[in-house]
Design an enzyme around this catalytic site. Structure first.
Site, PDB file in Angstrom:
ATOM      1  N   ASP A  63       0.857  -1.101   0.047  1.00 35.82           N
ATOM      2  CA  ASP A  63      -0.017  -0.170  -0.123  1.00 35.82           C
ATOM      3  C   ASP A  63       0.477   0.998  -0.472  1.00 35.82           C
ATOM      4  OD1 ASP A  63      -1.446  -1.720   0.402  1.00 35.82           O
ATOM      5  OD2 ASP A  63      -2.656  -1.158   2.280  1.00 35.82           O
ATOM      6  N   ASP A 100       0.645   4.460  -2.383  1.00 34.60           N
ATOM      7  CA  ASP A 100       0.391   5.389  -1.814  1.00 34.60           C
ATOM      8  C   ASP A 100       1.185   6.178  -3.209  1.00 34.60           C
ATOM      9  OD1 ASP A 100      -1.807   4.291  -0.965  1.00 34.60           O
ATOM     10  OD2 ASP A 100      -1.130   4.334   1.090  1.00 34.60           O
ATOM     11  N   SER A 113     -12.838   8.434   0.391  1.00 34.50           N
ATOM     12  CA  SER A 113     -11.893   8.236   1.504  1.00 34.50           C
ATOM     13  C   SER A 113     -11.077   9.140   2.821  1.00 34.50           C
ATOM     14  CB  SER A 113     -10.284   7.855   0.009  1.00 34.50           C
ATOM     15  OG  SER A 113     -10.109   9.562  -0.794  1.00 34.50           O
ATOM     16  N   LEU A 114     -10.488   9.027   3.377  1.00 32.63           N
ATOM     17  CA  LEU A 114      -9.941   9.413   4.253  1.00 32.63           C
ATOM     18  C   LEU A 114      -8.128  10.401   4.001  1.00 32.63           C
ATOM     19  CD1 LEU A 114     -10.438   7.617   7.598  1.00 32.63           C
ATOM     20  CD2 LEU A 114     -11.867   9.383   6.221  1.00 32.63           C
ATOM     21  N   GLU A 124     -10.055   5.816  16.835  1.00 29.76           N
ATOM     22  CA  GLU A 124      -9.914   3.842  16.560  1.00 29.76           C
ATOM     23  C   GLU A 124      -9.283   2.995  15.666  1.00 29.76           C
ATOM     24  OE1 GLU A 124     -13.535   4.735  13.634  1.00 29.76           O
ATOM     25  OE2 GLU A 124     -15.034   4.587  15.895  1.00 29.76           O
ATOM     26  N   LYS A 163      -7.777   1.434  12.972  1.00 25.68           N
ATOM     27  CA  LYS A 163      -8.253   1.561  10.967  1.00 25.68           C
ATOM     28  C   LYS A 163      -8.266  -0.407  10.500  1.00 25.68           C
ATOM     29  CE  LYS A 163      -7.527   3.887   6.520  1.00 25.68           C
ATOM     30  NZ  LYS A 163      -6.847   2.442   5.834  1.00 25.68           N
ATOM     31  N   ASP A 165      -7.937  -3.168   8.668  1.00 27.97           N
ATOM     32  CA  ASP A 165      -7.439  -3.757   7.637  1.00 27.97           C
ATOM     33  C   ASP A 165      -8.343  -4.887   6.281  1.00 27.97           C
ATOM     34  OD1 ASP A 165      -5.685  -3.459   4.599  1.00 27.97           O
ATOM     35  OD2 ASP A 165      -4.001  -4.704   5.966  1.00 27.97           O
ATOM     36  N   ARG A 212     -17.429  -0.541  -1.573  1.00 26.76           N
ATOM     37  CA  ARG A 212     -17.107   1.245  -1.384  1.00 26.76           C
ATOM     38  C   ARG A 212     -17.052   1.541  -3.048  1.00 26.76           C
ATOM     39  NH1 ARG A 212     -12.393   3.750  -1.999  1.00 26.76           N
ATOM     40  NH2 ARG A 212     -12.741   5.626  -1.558  1.00 26.76           N
ATOM     41  N   GLU A 251     -16.433  -2.511   8.362  1.00 29.76           N
ATOM     42  CA  GLU A 251     -15.400  -3.240   7.848  1.00 29.76           C
ATOM     43  C   GLU A 251     -15.496  -4.408   8.163  1.00 29.76           C
ATOM     44  OE1 GLU A 251     -12.961  -1.014   6.013  1.00 29.76           O
ATOM     45  OE2 GLU A 251     -11.831  -1.515   5.038  1.00 29.76           O
ATOM     46  N   TYR A 304     -18.943   1.277  11.907  1.00 26.10           N
ATOM     47  CA  TYR A 304     -18.628   2.406  12.851  1.00 26.10           C
ATOM     48  C   TYR A 304     -19.063   4.099  12.456  1.00 26.10           C
ATOM     49  CZ  TYR A 304     -15.986   2.513   8.061  1.00 26.10           C
ATOM     50  OH  TYR A 304     -15.500   2.671   6.592  1.00 26.10           O
ATOM     51  N   LYS A 328     -11.327  11.658  14.476  1.00 22.00           N
ATOM     52  CA  LYS A 328     -12.774  12.155  14.381  1.00 22.00           C
ATOM     53  C   LYS A 328     -12.485  13.265  15.088  1.00 22.00           C
ATOM     54  CE  LYS A 328     -14.253   7.827  11.704  1.00 22.00           C
ATOM     55  NZ  LYS A 328     -15.526   6.728  11.732  1.00 22.00           N
ATOM     56  N   LYS A 378      -1.750   6.244   9.098  1.00 21.02           N
ATOM     57  CA  LYS A 378      -1.759   4.974   8.172  1.00 21.02           C
ATOM     58  C   LYS A 378      -0.133   4.986   8.900  1.00 21.02           C
ATOM     59  CE  LYS A 378      -2.921   4.016   3.939  1.00 21.02           C
ATOM     60  NZ  LYS A 378      -2.811   2.732   3.863  1.00 21.02           N
ATOM     61  N   CYS A 398       8.302 -36.454  -7.543  1.00 18.57           N
ATOM     62  CA  CYS A 398       8.430 -36.054  -6.812  1.00 18.57           C
ATOM     63  C   CYS A 398      10.303 -36.537  -6.092  1.00 18.57           C
ATOM     64  CB  CYS A 398       7.299 -37.475  -5.908  1.00 18.57           C
ATOM     65  SG  CYS A 398       7.664 -37.382  -4.216  1.00 18.57           S
ATOM     66  N   CYS A 435      10.072 -39.528  -3.558  1.00 20.49           N
ATOM     67  CA  CYS A 435      10.822 -40.946  -4.675  1.00 20.49           C
ATOM     68  C   CYS A 435      10.384 -41.139  -5.876  1.00 20.49           C
ATOM     69  CB  CYS A 435       9.111 -41.837  -3.645  1.00 20.49           C
ATOM     70  SG  CYS A 435       7.919 -41.084  -4.956  1.00 20.49           S
ATOM     71  N   CYS A 461       2.264 -35.788  -5.305  1.00 20.62           N
ATOM     72  CA  CYS A 461       2.523 -36.097  -5.274  1.00 20.62           C
ATOM     73  C   CYS A 461       2.127 -37.828  -5.565  1.00 20.62           C
ATOM     74  CB  CYS A 461       3.942 -37.175  -4.920  1.00 20.62           C
ATOM     75  SG  CYS A 461       4.347 -38.716  -4.293  1.00 20.62           S
ATOM     76  N   CYS A 490       5.222 -42.802  -0.668  1.00 24.65           N
ATOM     77  CA  CYS A 490       6.260 -41.964  -0.777  1.00 24.65           C
ATOM     78  C   CYS A 490       6.722 -41.978   0.602  1.00 24.65           C
ATOM     79  CB  CYS A 490       5.743 -40.791  -1.663  1.00 24.65           C
ATOM     80  SG  CYS A 490       6.398 -39.007  -1.495  1.00 24.65           S
TER      81      CYS A 490
HETATM   82 ZN   LIG Z   1       6.072 -38.826  -3.382  1.00 24.29          ZN
END
Ligand SMILES: [Zn+2]
Length: 680
Positions: free
Chosen positions: A35, A39, A84-85, A114, A116, A118, A137, A171, A219, A290, A314, A407, A410, A423, A428
């Site tokens: 992010d 940004d 957005s904020l 508060e 935020k 994710d 949104r 959220e 919220y 806020k 952030k 594999c 084996c 496999c 094995c």
């Molecule tokens: Zn195997």
């Protein structure tokens, strides 16, 4: 210094990059950059476009605040735009913003801080207290209608405690623990819980959304007709809680006690929360500050892009760069092949990382990852570290890494099934070690002393080829082998003997049937299928219907159970374990045994509402306690339908199948008389 030519080239490059990232981020929910990086690129583009407005492309990605609009869901216009904020990255930045609010607000303000979350923003529109629409949104003005999916999220009330017309913002998120569990079962795994939540909320089938334990913190709220007297943000949150929403209890209010413009020590508080971040059960990527007083919010109003009364502080996502030294391959107990990157040890957040799972070939292809590449690794809280992207390609000319054809354990040729590679050889050695290690693991049979080295030793020695063999090994004969004293041998023999007492439910989980964990086992046994014998009879007679009808059982679980239990090798394993004396049935509890088992061999479904059995689960308990099985839907296997008042489609289905229909009074007589109605 910028020149017009340079700016033009950079604007074109940034626009193209950002457009690509927007698609990956919002449409495919699989971002390629962090992010912070995103940004920064967007900020740089906005800066250049501000400097040279004439160079701004007509389709510049900066024209979108960002959009999660996708196809497949109807588009709906938001009644109040979801903006957005504005953002700050330092405590000083927050203090400067507070000072600006104070100067504009001209009164003593209080501020709410508060977490935020994710996750994925959702706006819920209620009409007369009923959930009418749930909208993503989107671009802030138009979002996607995902109502059927939102309705599967248990913390979203379908009906409020009061008949209000209200729009609620929240959220949607997936707790870290659930993410770690679920992500391992995904075809193409996700880098973080937010992406998995975003992918889940956009499933075309709401039944698939329902399988993921998403939650939502509410919220913010706005009213269509302001009947509620609320004057502050804190009052809004209290109201949301009263209405039945889940509200994040982590919240702080800072007031200007002395009227001198100081608010306790907000920067200290921000730092403290950032420290605690990794201990939370869910991901946060910052804090939101806020203005608490709603009247002042109205006065402060909005800029073109964001409200003036709120600010996002952030966090930088914990991320580190390192080099991929090698890519190895692990063979799981089911034969699934997992590529793992061995990286130059690096500190990410609070932990040292030297191995990172790469999930499968698709994931590697998406990253275009090669040995020697420099990569960015993220680790958010308790989440397993993930390679986010390649930062710099290797100079040796290594190309995107490919899984081997054979594999490593084996040498059997690998086969691809969906996004994963397997496999196919059940014998094995790596699979055998994995299967036994799972069986003896702490969460399963819990056999003391059977660590990974011991299990590998027994398999390498050729003493153990499958789970039952651990019960027949002569451990005393191993005394003298490296790491095997008398004490160790005695402990192993004892652990093996003791494990024969472990209950059926644990044995069933420990067998490691794909998609059939503890939760599914509990559902199965609680539905009255209390023994392996019963279960195998169902498989042999092809009776999938009864299992599918168990509430909470998906078709995938049933298919997996049938496939596994139809496998001759698995059947042999189970038969041997039965002979060795492990528990393969569960007795009904004492209370149940005292009751006459009048409903034995019957399958009951319960519908409608009752006077004596409210909630309905009371009736289900009575049936199960008397030996009956219960299902949530009516099928041809259903022998009885207990129909209360308001019984709808299930009653019609029962009539069409010729199922015995019983009303509440008859049912009570059956319970009291201890006699079954066998008039079917
Ligand atoms: Zn195997």
């Amino acid at each position: 210094m910028e020149t017009v030519e340079h700016a033009q080239v950079e604007i074109a490059r940034l626009s193209e990059e950002l457009r690509r990232h927007q698609h990956h981020y919002y449409v495919e929910a699989q971002p390629l950059v962090s992010d912070t990086q995103y940004d920064r690129m967007m900020d740089r583009l906005l800066y250049l476009e501000g400097l040279y407005p004439e160079l701004k492309l007509s389709d510049s990605p900066s024209q979108r605040v960002g959009s999660d609009l996708g196809t497949g869901f109807p588009e709906v216009r938001h009644t109040v735009p979801v903006l957005s904020l504005d953002k700050a990255y330092t405590g000083d930045g927050v203090l400067q913003w507070i000072e600006r609010c104070r100067q504009r607000g001209e009164q003593r303000l209080s501020f709410v801080v508060e977490e935020k979350i994710d996750g994925v923003s959702l706006v819920l529109y209620y009409e007369k207290g009923l959930l009418a629409r749930a909208v993503t949104r989107g671009n802030g003005f138009v979002g996607n209608d995902v109502t059927p999916n939102a309705k599967t999220i248990k913390s979203i009330p379908l009906r409020l405690s009061r008949p209000l017309d209200i729009a609620v913002r929240g959220e949607v998120f997936l707790p870290k623990e659930d993410f770690n569990t679920l992500n391992g079962t995904m075809e193409v795994p996700y880098a973080n819980p937010r992406n998995l939540a975003a992918g889940t909320i956009r499933r075309l089938k709401s039944s698939e959304t329902a399988m993921v334990p998403l939650k939502m913190f509410a919220y913010e709220a706005s009213f269509t007709n302001p009947t509620e007297a609320v004057h502050s943000h804190v009052e809004i949150l209290r109201l949301l809680k009263d209405l039945g929403f889940l509200v994040n209890p982590s919240l702080a209010v800072f007031a200007d006690a002395d009227g001198d413009g100081t608010y306790g020590d907000i920067p200290d508080y921000l730092g403290k929360l950032e420290q605690q971040r990794s201990t939370l059960a869910y991901e946060i990527d910052g804090l939101v500050i806020k203005v608490n007083e709603l009247g002042v919010r109205d006065f402060l109003g909005y800029t073109g892009h964001h409200p003036r009364w709120a600010l996002a502080y952030k966090f930088d996502a914990p991320e580190a760069q390192t080099e991929v030294l090698d890519i190895g391959v692990q063979v799981g107990r089911t034969g699934r092949i997992t590529p793992v990157a061995r990286v130059k040890t690096v500190k990410v957040g609070n932990s040292m990382v030297s191995n990172v799972t790469l999930h499968n070939q698709d994931y590697i292809n998406l990253l275009e990852l090669a040995i020697g590449d420099t990569v960015a690794i993220s680790k958010r809280g308790d989440v397993i570290p993930a390679v986010e992207r390649v930062v710099e390609k290797n100079e040796e000319g290594n190309t995107t890494w490919q899984l081997p054809a054979e594999c490593p354990s084996c040498k059997t040729t690998l086969v691809r099934n969906g996004a994963h590679t397997f496999c196919p050889n059940g014998a094995c050695p790596d699979q055998v070690v994995g299967r036994i290690s799972f069986f003896v693991g702490r969460q399963q049979m819990d056999l003391d002393g059977f660590g990974p080295e011991t299990v590998s030793f027994l398999v390498d020695k050729g003493l153990v080829h499958d789970i039952p063999d651990i019960y027949t090994v002569d451990y005393d004969a191993l005394v003298g082998e490296p790491g095997f004293g008398e004490k160790k041998a005695g402990a192993l023999a004892q652990a093996v003997e003791k494990s024969k007492e472990q209950p059926y439910r644990l044995v069933l989980v420990a067998l490691g049937i794909p998609d059939f964990g503890k939760k599914a086992v509990d559902l199965l046994v609680n539905a009255g299928i209390r023994s392996m014998k019963q279960l195998l009879e169902m498989v042999d007679s092809g009776d999938a219907e009864t299992l599918v009808a168990i509430k909470g059982f998906g078709k995938k679980t049933v298919d997996s159970l049938f496939a596994e239990l139809s496998d001759a090798k698995v059947r042999e394993r189970i038969a041997r374990l039965i002979l060795l004396g492990l528990q393969f049935s569960e007795a009904a509890t004492d209370a149940e045994e005292m009751l006459p088992q009048i409903f034995r061999n019957q399958v009951w479904c319960v519908t409608g509402s009752f006077e004596r059995f409210a909630p309905r689960s009371l009736a289900l308990k009575e049936i199960e306690a008397r030996g009956g099985r219960t299902t949530s839907s009516v099928t041809s296997k259903t022998s009885h339908l207990l129909a209360g008042s308001g019984a709808g489609s299930k009653l019609q289905q029962a009539q069409s199948f010729g199922t015995t229909i019983v009303d509440e009074q008859q049912f009570i007589r059956m319970l009291e008389g201890g006699e079954s109605d066998d008039s079917r």
